[in-house]
Design an enzyme around this catalytic site. Structure first.
Site, short mmCIF file in Angstrom:
data_model
loop_
_atom_site.label_atom_id
_atom_site.label_comp_id
_atom_site.label_asym_id
_atom_site.label_seq_id
_atom_site.Cartn_x
_atom_site.Cartn_y
_atom_site.Cartn_z
N GLY A 1 0.76 -0.96 0.50
CA GLY A 1 -0.16 -0.07 -0.52
C GLY A 1 0.82 1.53 -0.37
O GLY A 1 1.50 1.18 -0.87
N GLY A 2 0.61 2.31 0.44
CA GLY A 2 1.31 3.76 0.88
C GLY A 2 2.79 4.00 1.21
O GLY A 2 3.22 4.08 0.65
N GLY B 1 12.22 10.74 -36.16
CA GLY B 1 12.35 11.35 -34.20
C GLY B 1 13.86 10.83 -33.30
O GLY B 1 13.55 11.46 -32.20
N ALA B 2 14.21 9.93 -33.42
CA ALA B 2 14.95 9.18 -32.01
C ALA B 2 16.17 10.12 -32.31
O ALA B 2 17.17 10.85 -31.26
CB ALA B 2 15.96 8.11 -32.65
#
Length: 416
Positions: free
Chosen positions: A71-72, A306-307
């Site tokens: 959890g936390g 794009g690379a």
């Protein structure tokens, strides 16, 4: 388990750390919020989370996981700069095996649900995994040796024992002549940095990307690159996330960035497009564009499409860009370009294979080389690979007092 009063105690020491500009290290072994306190224990966790977020980029925050963390107790580490796990001893999950069994009836062990191998190789939540608690604590100290104590200090300098003018002749032949043949970028990095100083982060997740801390000439630097031996160095969703988060961490703490580029582009395919490769690739664009630390880029071979743009290109504010003679900077590979640009000409040729090769060679000679990019000003110098180390050290020295004021704003809106 965490109670409201324990939260107050933890929050006070976090506030104290920030007031004094000191790193914050959390040693965590917890079952999460104390059930019998109800909302008060959950509010206690929220107070810790809020500080993790507010103090992010102010002082380094390290989480050392020493046992089961549910959890936390797993959320807070996810907000910190570095998560170190202990093999076969620490586990991270939001809902543990007992809860899963109670809700779904499924029986699963803690290791396969959230052990170090899961978070190092599959989820990418953990950054480093050590064999013992002692090794994990030593690694936390070692990691901090690369970082300043807070965001207004410079990273620590260590007097180098490695000659700053050292040139490794083997670098001149490390990139194969055949552009389809892989080589190992880790070897390139090791031959350029101060010997024995590379601390790779998240080595088992998105292995087609490389991130880590090192020293060059005694100065701390962040290393980012592709591994051509893994998926040809292509950038996928996980690789983009891995690199963008590391770039932002380095920028937070004034650590210069040295980027090694060899990528044929982003990974194509329906799964990647549906998974949001555009959004994830935009994170990397955002991270490099936003970073104001000294940025040095070395293009070793492929820098396609794009690379090329996202990997610390000149367009994104990179200070110095070097290219090796083997660099190929273009929209796409020569063969792919020839197939598109000269489709009719190839189809009409008596020998299509020979015509395709001739046209691809012509395209490569004209565009897929560093000289064309250098002629336009987007490459500062074409260097022998063996010169990389002294060139980088000289550039870092020249950029030592770099100052780039950001436009007034509350904060940007990174495409998370």
């Amino acid at each position: 388990t965490l109670s409201e009063m324990q939260s107050h105690k933890i929050c006070r020491v976090m506030d104290l750390a920030v007031r004094n500009g000191a790193p914050f290290i959390a040693l965590i072994d917890s079952g999460g919020a104390r059930i019998q306190e109800g909302v008060r224990s959950m509010g206690g966790y929220a107070e810790i989370f809020r500080r993790n977020a507010q103090y992010s980029g102010v002082v380094p925050q390290i989480s050392v996981m020493l046992g089961p963390c549910a959890g936390g107790a797993a959320y807070s580490p996810a907000l910190t700069d570095l998560v170190i796990m202990v093999e076969k001893q620490s586990f991270m999950f939001l809902t543990g095996p007992d809860v899963i069994k109670a809700v779904t009836g499924e029986v699963i062990d803690a290791e396969s649900l959230g052990g170090s191998s899961v978070h190092m190789g599959i989820s990418g939540v953990a950054h480093l995994s050590m064999k013992s608690e002692k090794a994990a604590l030593e690694m936390a100290r070692y990691f901090l040796s690369y970082l300043p104590s807070n965001n207004v200090e410079n990273p620590p300098f260590e007097k180098p024992t490695d000659n700053p003018l050292r040139m490794d002749e083997s670098l001149n032949s490390i990139v194969p002549l055949d552009p389809t043949e892989p080589y190992i970028m880790h070897q390139v990095i090791e031959k350029i940095i101060d010997k024995g100083t590379f601390l790779e982060i998240q080595p088992d997740w998105a292995r087609n990307a490389i991130v880590g801390l090192a020293r060059i000439g005694g100065h701390s630097v962040g290393i980012v690159g592709q591994e051509p031996a893994i998926m040809a160095g292509v950038i996928d969703i996980d690789a983009a996330d891995k690199m963008s988060r590391f770039v932002r961490m380095c920028d937070c703490f004034n650590i210069p960035l040295v980027t090694f580029v060899d990528s044929p582009g982003f990974l194509p395919g329906v799964a990647q497009e549906h998974g949001g490769i555009i959004r994830h690739g935009a994170k990397l664009l955002y991270a490099y564009s936003e970073a104001t630390v000294p940025k040095i880029c070395i293009i070793t071979r492929k820098a396609y499409g794009g690379a090329y743009v996202v990997m610390s290109s000149k367009y994104l504010g990179t200070d110095v860009t070097y290219a090796w003679p083997s660099a190929e900077i273009a929209v796409l590979g020569a063969e792919g370009a020839a197939n598109i640009l000269f489709k009719k000409q190839i189809e009409a040729a008596p020998d299509q294979s020979a015509e395709r090769k001739k046209l691809a060679d012509e395209y490569r000679a004209k565009f897929n080389n560093p000289y064309y990019a250098a002629s336009t000003g987007y490459v500062d110098d074409i260097i022998e690979p063996r010169e990389s180390r002294p060139k980088i050290i000289a550039s870092l020295s020249a950029l030592r007092d770099k100052y780039t004021p950001a436009p007034p704003r509350k904060h940007g809106n990174i495409p998370v």
